[in-house]
Write a protein that holds these residues in place. Structure first.
Motif, PDB file in Angstrom:
ATOM      1  N   ALA A 278      46.013  43.737  40.459  1.00  0.00           N
ATOM      2  CA  ALA A 278      45.509  44.848  41.274  1.00  0.00           C
ATOM      3  C   ALA A 278      44.747  44.372  42.500  1.00  0.00           C
ATOM      4  O   ALA A 278      44.378  45.183  43.351  1.00  0.00           O
ATOM      5  CB  ALA A 278      44.610  45.740  40.410  1.00  0.00           C
ATOM      6  N   LEU A 279      44.506  43.072  42.610  1.00  0.00           N
ATOM      7  CA  LEU A 279      43.788  42.536  43.766  1.00  0.00           C
ATOM      8  C   LEU A 279      44.732  42.331  44.942  1.00  0.00           C
ATOM      9  O   LEU A 279      45.941  42.188  44.777  1.00  0.00           O
ATOM     10  CB  LEU A 279      43.142  41.186  43.416  1.00  0.00           C
ATOM     11  N   ARG A 280      44.149  42.276  46.115  1.00  0.00           N
ATOM     12  CA  ARG A 280      44.922  41.874  47.273  1.00  0.00           C
ATOM     13  C   ARG A 280      44.983  40.347  47.323  1.00  0.00           C
ATOM     14  O   ARG A 280      43.961  39.687  47.149  1.00  0.00           O
ATOM     15  CB  ARG A 280      44.266  42.387  48.562  1.00  0.00           C
ATOM     16  N   PRO A 281      46.151  39.761  47.543  1.00  0.00           N
ATOM     17  CA  PRO A 281      46.212  38.301  47.661  1.00  0.00           C
ATOM     18  C   PRO A 281      45.317  37.827  48.807  1.00  0.00           C
ATOM     19  O   PRO A 281      45.200  38.503  49.839  1.00  0.00           O
ATOM     20  CB  PRO A 281      47.694  38.034  47.964  1.00  0.00           C
ATOM     21  N   GLY A 282      44.684  36.696  48.628  1.00  0.00           N
ATOM     22  CA  GLY A 282      43.824  36.171  49.684  1.00  0.00           C
ATOM     23  C   GLY A 282      42.773  35.243  49.123  1.00  0.00           C
ATOM     24  O   GLY A 282      42.888  34.725  48.015  1.00  0.00           O
ATOM     25  N   ARG A 283      41.717  35.040  49.891  1.00  0.00           N
ATOM     26  CA  ARG A 283      40.637  34.112  49.527  1.00  0.00           C
ATOM     27  C   ARG A 283      39.526  34.880  48.813  1.00  0.00           C
ATOM     28  O   ARG A 283      39.072  35.934  49.282  1.00  0.00           O
ATOM     29  CB  ARG A 283      40.100  33.411  50.773  1.00  0.00           C
ATOM     30  N   TYR A 284      39.087  34.310  47.696  1.00  0.00           N
ATOM     31  CA  TYR A 284      38.032  34.925  46.899  1.00  0.00           C
ATOM     32  C   TYR A 284      37.013  33.851  46.506  1.00  0.00           C
ATOM     33  O   TYR A 284      37.263  32.648  46.631  1.00  0.00           O
ATOM     34  CB  TYR A 284      38.600  35.569  45.631  1.00  0.00           C
TER      35      TYR A 284
ATOM     36  N   VAL B 151      27.786  46.416  36.632  1.00  0.00           N
ATOM     37  CA  VAL B 151      28.448  45.235  37.191  1.00  0.00           C
ATOM     38  C   VAL B 151      29.905  45.548  37.498  1.00  0.00           C
ATOM     39  O   VAL B 151      30.419  45.237  38.579  1.00  0.00           O
ATOM     40  CB  VAL B 151      28.335  44.042  36.217  1.00  0.00           C
ATOM     41  N   TYR B 152      30.572  46.185  36.544  1.00  0.00           N
ATOM     42  CA  TYR B 152      31.979  46.541  36.725  1.00  0.00           C
ATOM     43  C   TYR B 152      32.152  47.459  37.937  1.00  0.00           C
ATOM     44  O   TYR B 152      33.038  47.248  38.776  1.00  0.00           O
ATOM     45  CB  TYR B 152      32.496  47.229  35.457  1.00  0.00           C
TER      46      TYR B 152
ATOM     47  N   SER C  15      33.633  46.742  45.399  1.00  0.00           N
ATOM     48  CA  SER C  15      33.619  45.686  46.413  1.00  0.00           C
ATOM     49  C   SER C  15      34.977  45.019  46.584  1.00  0.00           C
ATOM     50  O   SER C  15      35.096  44.033  47.305  1.00  0.00           O
ATOM     51  CB  SER C  15      32.568  44.623  46.043  1.00  0.00           C
ATOM     52  N   GLY C  16      36.013  45.522  45.894  1.00  0.00           N
ATOM     53  CA  GLY C  16      37.352  44.959  46.029  1.00  0.00           C
ATOM     54  C   GLY C  16      37.593  43.740  45.170  1.00  0.00           C
ATOM     55  O   GLY C  16      38.459  42.917  45.478  1.00  0.00           O
ATOM     56  N   GLY C  17      36.838  43.611  44.083  1.00  0.00           N
ATOM     57  CA  GLY C  17      36.971  42.428  43.237  1.00  0.00           C
ATOM     58  C   GLY C  17      37.455  42.763  41.839  1.00  0.00           C
ATOM     59  O   GLY C  17      38.029  43.817  41.581  1.00  0.00           O
ATOM     60  N   ARG C  18      37.197  41.843  40.907  1.00  0.00           N
ATOM     61  CA  ARG C  18      37.683  41.978  39.530  1.00  0.00           C
ATOM     62  C   ARG C  18      36.691  41.337  38.572  1.00  0.00           C
ATOM     63  O   ARG C  18      36.096  40.297  38.881  1.00  0.00           O
ATOM     64  CB  ARG C  18      39.052  41.312  39.393  1.00  0.00           C
TER      65      ARG C  18
ATOM     66  N   LEU D 166      35.319  38.037  40.461  1.00  0.00           N
ATOM     67  CA  LEU D 166      36.017  37.655  41.692  1.00  0.00           C
ATOM     68  C   LEU D 166      35.610  38.618  42.790  1.00  0.00           C
ATOM     69  O   LEU D 166      35.725  39.839  42.634  1.00  0.00           O
ATOM     70  CB  LEU D 166      37.534  37.717  41.499  1.00  0.00           C
ATOM     71  N   LEU D 167      35.125  38.083  43.922  1.00  0.00           N
ATOM     72  CA  LEU D 167      34.775  38.901  45.083  1.00  0.00           C
ATOM     73  C   LEU D 167      35.474  38.341  46.316  1.00  0.00           C
ATOM     74  O   LEU D 167      35.581  37.118  46.474  1.00  0.00           O
ATOM     75  CB  LEU D 167      33.260  38.912  45.305  1.00  0.00           C
ATOM     76  N   PRO D 168      35.940  39.208  47.209  1.00  0.00           N
ATOM     77  CA  PRO D 168      36.646  38.720  48.402  1.00  0.00           C
ATOM     78  C   PRO D 168      35.697  38.005  49.350  1.00  0.00           C
ATOM     79  O   PRO D 168      34.508  38.331  49.433  1.00  0.00           O
ATOM     80  CB  PRO D 168      37.205  40.005  49.038  1.00  0.00           C
TER      81      PRO D 168
END
Length: 676
Positions: A457-463, A504-505, A511-514, A530-532
């Protein structure tokens, strides 16, 4: 006329020369003294060239020493051993080619021994084809079992039993843990007693088997007997105690990390053929795929359940905030009128404190439902860690050993710094509570690239991944399934609200994380956030805070479908010096805007309850009055469709319940923005 002895010798030689099988006769030293033509053809030698050779020269070099010992034992106790007794060897031709052969032995007298040798390549190929067909059938059955298995927790004994039968080994174990975790509990086994299961599980942890498997390149079958004697000492000891001589180990890979292992155990050492190793690797691949599929289904179901809970709690919080606005507003009005009366002062203060506690509760509920206002910016994790160290040392106490690990080069994340710090502190406090006798807590941060195949469900990229790991009591699977839900707690009454992990969840998802939680009873808990990463231009940005603006005076149109809330808002506005008009829905508000050009500001609730929300009302109002300032209020905050567009066009958003001073400042800012 030839003598009988000569005739018998001639007959023996004729039979020897014409026998369909290759035949050799060796002496007590193991040298070949006779060999028939079939033997020369079978081994690729010129006629007569075999005579004088040591019989071990007809075998692979690696097997020769063992055969010398075997030959000596046979010569010490010679006996007839017919063909088909199951004794197979590998023969070597003169050109180095190998082939399977079967041998019959018998004493020949005078310290000599004869051997009949048969090339069983064709029979061997037939048996091999049959074994392959059987293993293909086993693979098909294994695939069926994997499809029936809902997740890695439902791996059944039948899976291990099937693999053991297919390979012809004494025992099989399937161990599955968490990606990146240290523990590998055995989820399915065949041929292993209970005490062996416990011993192997402990050995996996002591040897760090998960990490060792992840480091192996290429990640194929690992034969324990082929590795150095000092490798995996705890596993070797546990196997020896329970009578196992060797193990074949294959990692179950979760993308690039080992999340488990398939082990085939044997009590007698022996050679593993290519078909066995191939089957083992295919079985491991199928198991890994089943585990990944099951976990994906669990994560999807869990996310859907949390989303449903988020909608429910968000709705409850919104309604609760409307009620609190009425209660808080009336208390403020009473305070203004009767605050100097001693008895009233005490009652008003007590009620106000209760309202503040309710406000904090709804704030936590909104945090879980991801409907809370955040102020994200670029923040360096090492700065957060610098502030955390001393705070956690004071908060957690001396019995908790704290290790913080965040290199300075870890990139900035795009998040609300206060909420990020609160999330880490909440996790640290949960860890402390799970270690009443003390223990270790490790918090680390590392950069990680998420590709399309693992994004989910995340966007691919740097985290940036934040890991919070403790050595506490851990959680059962049932507790773990509900850990992120609001008000769920295993603590004693009065010692926890059950909202820490849910906050926390909510923060991380907003924030766009997991968030991923892994835990096992007695082995601690591991929380991964995981946070962008922040865009380059935001890496050193600061959060903007509104300045204090003197209130102005104007005619304000108040739009609120709840009469009690509307009454409080109007009383506040009058106290602040504003003139007011009231509307209970969007239709009334638009009608007033058409007939009253003196309205200077629109103050509306977001959820108007009649199919039109406050953002849509602002859009329609500005079609009538393009320069009209507007201010919205809601317990939902930024969750409604149209919010981004409205906020970008300068519409402020005031969270319920609000104090009179907060309303005055927000109105003043909205009116000031009119000329901008």
């Amino acid at each position: 006329m030839p003598s009988p002895a000569t005739g018998d010798e001639s007959l023996f030689r004729t039979l020897f020369e014409t026998a369909p099988d290759a035949m050799v006769v060796v002496d007590a030293a193991g040298d070949i003294v006779l060999a028939n033509p079939q033997a020369h053809r079978l081994f690729g030698y010129a006629p007569g060239a075999l005579v004088g050779l040591r019989v071990e020269n007809l075998m692979p070099e690696a097997a020769r020493a063992a055969h010398v010992v075997h030959r000596a034992g046979y010569m010490a106790h010679p006996r007839v051993r017919p063909m088909g007794a199951g004794y197979e060897l590998i023969g070597v031709r003169s050109d180095g080619a190998t082939f399977p052969m079967e041998i019959a032995l018998s004493p020949a007298g005078s310290g000599r021994y004869s051997a009949s040798i048969r090339d069983i390549s064709e029979a061997h190929r037939t048996r091999q084809a049959l074994r392959r067909a059987q293993r293909d059938g086993y693979l098909a059955e294994l695939g069926r079992l994997m499809l029936e298995a809902g997740n890695d927790g439902s791996l059944r004994v039948s899976v291990s039993d099937l693999i053991a039968r297919a390979l012809g080994v004494d025992a099989v174990a399937v161990a599955v843990g968490l990606a990146g975790g240290k523990a590998l509990p055995i989820r399915s086994a065949a041929g292993l007693p209970i005490d062996a299961l416990d011993a192997l599980g402990d050995a996996f942890a002591r040897d760090g088997l998960a990490a060792r498997l992840g480091e192996r390149q290429p990640p194929g079958v690992w034969m324990l007997s082929d590795g150095p004697a000092e490798a995996l000492p705890a596993l070797r000891a546990a196997l020896a105690v329970h009578g196992f001589a060797d193990a074949a180990i294959v990692p179950l890979l979760d993308r690039h990390e080992a999340t488990g292992a398939l082990l085939a155990l044997v009590r007698k050492p022996g050679e593993w053929d290519g078909d066995q190793l191939g089957f083992l690797q295919l079985a491991a691949n199928m198991l890994a795929a089943a585990v990944l599929r099951g976990r994906s289904q669990e994560q999807l179901a869990h996310a859907q359940r949390l989303d449903a809970l988020g909608q429910l709690t968000g709705g409850i919080a919104h309604d609760f905030n409307n009620l609190l606005t009425v209660v808080s507003g009336n208390l403020q009005i009473l305070d203004a009128e009767y605050g100097e009366v001693a008895d009233a002062r005490e009652l008003i203060d007590g009620a106000s404190r209760a309202v503040d506690r309710c406000i904090n509760l709804t704030r936590k509920l909104l945090g879980f439902s991801r409907r809370r206002s955040l102020t994200p910016r670029g923040v360096r994790p090492h700065q957060i860690f610098d502030e955390l160290g001393e705070m956690l040392a004071r908060t957690l106490g001396a019995r908790i050993h704290i290790a913080l690990d965040c290199p300075a080069h870890v990139p900035a994340v795009y998040a609300d710094p206060g909420e990020l710090e609160t999330a880490l502190v909440n996790l640290a406090i949960n860890a402390r509570d799970a270690m009443p006798e003390g223990g270790s807590l490790r918090i680390s941060a590392r950069a990680r690239a998420i590709g399309p195949n693992e994004a989910g469900a995340l966007r691919p990229g740097r985290y940036v991944v934040f890991l919070v790991e403790d050595s506490g009591s851990g959680m059962t699977q049932d507790v773990l399934d509900h850990a992120l839900e609001p008000f769920f707690t295993t603590k004693e009454a009065g010692k926890g609200s059950g909202l820490g992990l849910s906050m926390v969840y909510g923060f991380v998802k907003q924030s766009g994380g997991r968030v991923t939680i892994g835990s096992q009873p007695g082995r601690g808990t591991r929380v991964e956030i995981l946070l962008p990463t922040a865009p380059a231009e935001d890496e050193t940005g600061e959060a903007r805070t509104p300045g204090s603006v003197s209130p102005g005076h104007a005619r304000v149109l108040v739009v609120e479908d709840e009469p009690g809330v509307r009454k409080v808002a109007v009383r506040f506005l009058h106290a602040l010096g504003y003139d007011t008009l009231e509307a209970g829905d969007a239709e009334q508000a638009l009608a007033l805007l058409r007939i009253d050009r003196g309205i200077q500001l629109l103050f509306s609730d977001v959820a108007l309850g009649n199919g039109t929300n406050g953002f849509e009302l602002v859009r329609e109002a500005r079609r009538l009055r393009p320069a009209l300032p507007a201010l919205l209020t809601s317990g939902y905050e930024r969750s409604t469709e149209g919010a981004d567009e409205a906020l970008q066009s300068g519409v402020g958003l005031l969270r319920k319940p609000y104090r009179r001073e907060q309303l005055g400042e927000a109105l003043a800012q909205a009116l000031e923005g009119r000329s901008g």
